[in-house]
Design an enzyme around this catalytic site. Structure first.
Site, PDB file in Angstrom:
ATOM      1  N   HIS A 154       1.038  -1.192  -0.038  1.00 44.05           N
ATOM      2  CA  HIS A 154      -0.162   0.024   0.165  1.00 44.05           C
ATOM      3  C   HIS A 154       0.854   1.225   0.076  1.00 44.05           C
ATOM      4  O   HIS A 154       0.284   2.451  -0.354  1.00 44.05           O
ATOM      5  CB  HIS A 154      -0.943  -0.051   1.169  1.00 44.05           C
ATOM      6  CG  HIS A 154      -1.958  -0.978   1.039  1.00 44.05           C
ATOM      7  ND1 HIS A 154      -3.343  -0.852   0.758  1.00 44.05           N
ATOM      8  CD2 HIS A 154      -2.032  -2.391   1.490  1.00 44.05           C
ATOM      9  CE1 HIS A 154      -4.086  -1.720   0.751  1.00 44.05           C
ATOM     10  NE2 HIS A 154      -3.280  -2.914   1.314  1.00 44.05           N
ATOM     11  N   ASP A 358       3.844   9.103  -1.055  1.00 38.08           N
ATOM     12  CA  ASP A 358       2.606   8.302  -0.728  1.00 38.08           C
ATOM     13  C   ASP A 358       2.351   7.210  -1.785  1.00 38.08           C
ATOM     14  O   ASP A 358       2.670   7.603  -2.914  1.00 38.08           O
ATOM     15  CB  ASP A 358       1.437   9.332  -0.619  1.00 38.08           C
ATOM     16  CG  ASP A 358       0.676   9.123   0.544  1.00 38.08           C
ATOM     17  OD1 ASP A 358       0.590   8.094   1.226  1.00 38.08           O
ATOM     18  OD2 ASP A 358      -0.017  10.170   1.034  1.00 38.08           O
TER      19      ASP A 358
END
Length: 460
Positions: A154, A358
């Site tokens: 993720h 991110d």
């Protein structure tokens, strides 16, 4: 899908009905297909059993295991969050390499693998999530597990030069190769993973795009994660976010929502807002920044440092620019309920999403989903967020350039309605197309397609 779907994540959803896009999506898959969800219980037990505890699920089984205090400190706070997290977020300088943490991390993965191996079936499809369990497939292969094993990472995939700072960099590629399908957020992450294998003797990319390394064939592909767009948009319209904040009629709102983490660029974001205020001219709108930053991993020194910096900058900006009836930065260091967040997104004229690194950043997608189509706000998005690869109609900024971010704020707050609508329409189409259901379906379809080849992984 043949066989059971077996999900593995650090925690299972144990506090009431599932909430949050990822948890709900996995819950729906398991509810529809049946299967098992494994994860830690969240409880500390210095004498844990050599087996799982059952937690009531809705049409599927949830199986949890306890950690000892030493395991929580070494596996979770230590190697996972003080070594792998900064490594993957381009901050190898913040890696805290403590003696014994790696051994504890491996021991937890081996303990979980041993317990799972007793229950797994050859036709199971195992879907492992995140950096807590990078070695889990290799541990399962050691025990003779032949089920198809997928992994979804993720967070960003580490750069090759950063990986060299990891003492275990020589076995990291074999951890990855022990999976059958490795899912990453972006094409940029896939490129980083392929670069790692190109640098290794004996690694080969085959004609069909799959990889071969030390006797194992596997795939690395991008599956950009999404949100439940319709549900979030509906939630955003239930309450008046401006009334919740008691905003003046002419006051504009900029919103940022992030865990308090050094990867989120929060200090530069607050500084950029301060610079915007300094350059504000007569006639420019009076804007407030609402920054919601719930605490996380407060025992880790790097997180204590970013909290102190946030408090320093917000205090400085407010001291310079506040008025009797106006505090320009509202800094909230706690969690806000999801339904309230949706209303606040809808009320915000600007979504300020500026991480240094991110994996995807679902706040950007939630902000777009929450907006009114008739009078939408503007998304300012870091070029280093995974979402920037898809959401090109946002105002893309360099989060290291405070002046550029301040200028983007000025542009966003003065943008004509026609341009705001045009940008929002393009962004909404992307968010709606690649929603959470598409992410789940496409990953599981790829898992089902891959024929497992039983090969033994190198010992970890």
């Amino acid at each position: 899908m043949t066989g059971r779907l077996v999900v593995v994540s650090n925690r299972v959803p144990s506090d009431g009905p599932p909430s949050g896009g990822l948890v709900v999506a996995l819950h729906d898959c398991l509810h529809e297909n049946g299967g098992v969800w494994y994860g830690t219980s969240g409880q500390i037990n210095d004498a844990p059993s050599d087996g799982f505890s059952d937690v009531a699920g809705d049409g599927y089984d949830m199986r949890t295991f306890d950690l000892t205090q030493a395991e929580h400190d070494g596996y979770y706070l230590g190697y996972a969050n003080s070594v792998l997290w900064p490594l993957c977020h381009r901050r190898a300088d913040l890696m805290a390499l403590s003696t014994g943490d790696f051994e504890t991390y491996i021991a937890v993965n081996r303990r979980l693998a041993k317990m799972m191996a007793r229950e797994l079936r050859p036709d199971d499809q195992v879907w492992i999530h995140d950096y807590h369990f990078l070695p889990l497939a290799a541990c399962l292969r050691e025990l003779g597990v032949t089920a198809t094993i997928g992994f979804f990472h993720h967070i960003p995939f580490p750069a090759v030069h950063d990986l060299l700072a990891l003492p275990q960099h020589h076995i990291f590629p074999q951890w990855i190769a022990s999976f059958d399908l490795v899912g990453l957020q972006t094409q940029r992450d896939v490129a980083a993973a392929l670069e790692m294998y190109r640098s290794l003797v004996g690694a080969e990319q085959l004609r069909d795009g799959s990889l071969q390394y030390r006797g194992r064939n596997f795939e690395i592909r991008s599956f950009p994660i999404g949100i439940d767009v319709d549900a979030f948009a509906k939630e955003a319209g239930r309450r008046d976010g401006r009334a919740l904040l008691n905003l003046a009629t002419d006051e504009r709102l900029v919103i940022g929502v992030d865990r308090l983490d050094y990867s989120k660029g929060l200090d530069n974001r607050l500084s950029a807002f301060g610079q915007y205020l300094e350059a504000r001219e007569d006639g420019d709108p009076r804007a407030s920044l609402l920054q919601i930053a719930p605490p996380t991993r407060e025992a880790v020194t790097a997180y204590q440092n970013i909290r102190s910096e946030m408090e320093r900058i917000s205090g400085k900006v407010n001291g310079l620019h506040s008025d009797l009836d106006w505090t320009p930065i509202r800094y909230i260091h706690r969690g806000i309920p999801r339904d309230t967040l949706a209303a606040l997104y809808r009320a915000a004229d600007v979504g300020f999403v500026t991480p240094f690194a991110d994996g995807m950043n679902l706040v950007a997608k939630e902000y777009v989903a929450a907006q009114s189509h008739e009078d939408p706000g503007v998304l300012i998005l870091s070029q280093f967020a995974g979402a920037a690869e898809q959401m090109t109609s946002a105002l893309i900024v360099n989060p290291y350039d405070i002046g550029e971010m301040a200028a983007a704020l000025r542009t966003a707050l003065s943008m004509p309605l026609a341009e705001r609508r045009e940008r929002h329409e393009a962004l909404f189409k992307v968010v709606q197309r690649d929603d959470i259901g598409h992410w789940t379906d496409s990953y599981l379809a790829a898992m089902a397609r891959i024929a497992h080849k039983p090969l033994v992984a190198e010992a970890v």
